[in-house]
Scaffold this active site. Structure first.
Site, PDB file in Angstrom:
ATOM      1  N   THR A 176      28.128 -23.479 -16.109  1.00  0.00           N
ATOM      2  CA  THR A 176      28.356 -24.616 -17.001  1.00  0.00           C
ATOM      3  C   THR A 176      27.572 -25.825 -16.505  1.00  0.00           C
ATOM      4  O   THR A 176      27.560 -26.125 -15.306  1.00  0.00           O
ATOM      5  CB  THR A 176      29.850 -24.976 -17.080  1.00  0.00           C
ATOM      6  OG1 THR A 176      30.580 -23.847 -17.567  1.00  0.00           O
ATOM      7  CG2 THR A 176      30.081 -26.152 -18.026  1.00  0.00           C
ATOM      8  N   PHE A 178      27.145 -29.839 -16.480  1.00  0.00           N
ATOM      9  CA  PHE A 178      27.943 -31.049 -16.624  1.00  0.00           C
ATOM     10  C   PHE A 178      27.043 -32.269 -16.554  1.00  0.00           C
ATOM     11  O   PHE A 178      26.012 -32.253 -15.869  1.00  0.00           O
ATOM     12  CB  PHE A 178      28.986 -31.155 -15.503  1.00  0.00           C
ATOM     13  CG  PHE A 178      30.100 -30.150 -15.579  1.00  0.00           C
ATOM     14  CD1 PHE A 178      31.313 -30.469 -16.168  1.00  0.00           C
ATOM     15  CD2 PHE A 178      29.934 -28.885 -15.040  1.00  0.00           C
ATOM     16  CE1 PHE A 178      32.342 -29.549 -16.227  1.00  0.00           C
ATOM     17  CE2 PHE A 178      30.948 -27.956 -15.093  1.00  0.00           C
ATOM     18  CZ  PHE A 178      32.159 -28.285 -15.688  1.00  0.00           C
TER      19      PHE A 178
END
Length: 280
Positions: A176, A178
């Site tokens: 992921t 960010f």
């Protein structure tokens, strides 16, 4: 700024969430401020209860995070850094519980399919929870429970649970991205490899997007992301979110952005920040 002498960083989820892990990775000395929603994260910074915000924007398996591109332009915040978290899934339980005792687990609905092969092989049933780290916090208070939770190991450390199995995710590349966000834009060139993120809305003219993108091609600029999303519930009002390699002060980037301005009715730079080493 927050009242504490120690700066604070807001994130969505409970302590131990993957967003919290991103905070620990990017800003380990800051005090974490858990928030229920992405909007709450943004409000925490705008109202001075936190100094920075950590927001997930995309995942290698599931694509972009829902609603985040709609929120970023309206947030009043600016991107100052990016970080990447590998989604490693651990099965955890209360101290003293053994793996053979765990027949049922809870986790966020997005996390469960990512460990489906392991759960099926172990004959473990599962149910969705609102938040994996929150499920870990609930389990820590459930005396006598032999259920398990799927979450990152940070959640086990924080909530006093024992990790019974590690790295049980089906895919070993699930990551992921960010964005670290602050109230003020930072235009300092902090690296040889900089990224610029901006949003724009093209004018209502034929081939507007094609013409708008031409300046980046002719100036040799690598556009690493271009995504569209509707605004104001309209099928005709479309905004675009883009990441490019380079700094607005670079001559080629400056020319490309000037050319982009001819074909857009809105152009807003969301951030200028170093490219993370994971990009190579």
């Amino acid at each position: 700024m927050s009242d504490s002498n120690t700066p604070r960083i807001a994130f969505q989820g409970a302590l131990g969430a993957y967003s919290h892990e991103a905070c620990l990775q990017a800003s380990p000395g800051m005090i974490p401020v858990p928030c229920t929603t992405f909007e709450g994260v943004i409000r925490a910074v705008r109202e001075g209860r936190a100094d920075l915000a950590m927001l997930p924007v995309e995942n290698t398996t599931y694509g972009r995070v829902a609603d985040i591109h709609r929120l970023l332009p309206q947030s009043g915040l600016h991107i100052v850094a990016e970080t990447f978290v590998r989604v490693r899934i651990a099965l955890m339980a209360r101290p003293g519980v053994t793996l053979d005792q765990v027949k049922h687990v809870r986790a966020h609905m997005v996390l469960l399919p990512q460990a489906r092969s392991y759960l099926d092989a172990q004959g473990i049933t599962f149910e969705a929870a609102a938040d994996s780290a929150g499920a870990a916090a609930d389990l820590a208070l459930a005396d006598g429970s032999v259920e398990g939770v799927l979450a990152g190991e940070v959640a086990a450390d924080i909530h006093g649970l024992e990790v019974l199995a590690r790295d049980i995710e089906d895919l070993d590349h699930n990551t992921t991205r960010f964005l670290l966000m602050a109230p003020d834009i930072d235009l300092e060139r902090r690296s040889d490899k900089m990224l610029t993120t901006f949003v724009f809305e093209v004018r209502n003219i034929p081939a507007a997007l094609y013409k708008a993108m031409g300046g980046f091609a002719t100036n040799g600029i690598n556009m690493t992301k271009l995504e569209s999303y509707m605004v104001d519930g309209s099928f005709t009002a479309t905004q675009f979110y883009a990441d490019i390699e380079g700094h607005p002060d670079d001559a080629n980037v400056k020319r490309a952005l000037e050319e982009l301005g001819y074909f857009t009715k809105m152009l807003d730079i969301l951030g200028v920040y170093p490219s993370h080493p994971v990009r190579g």
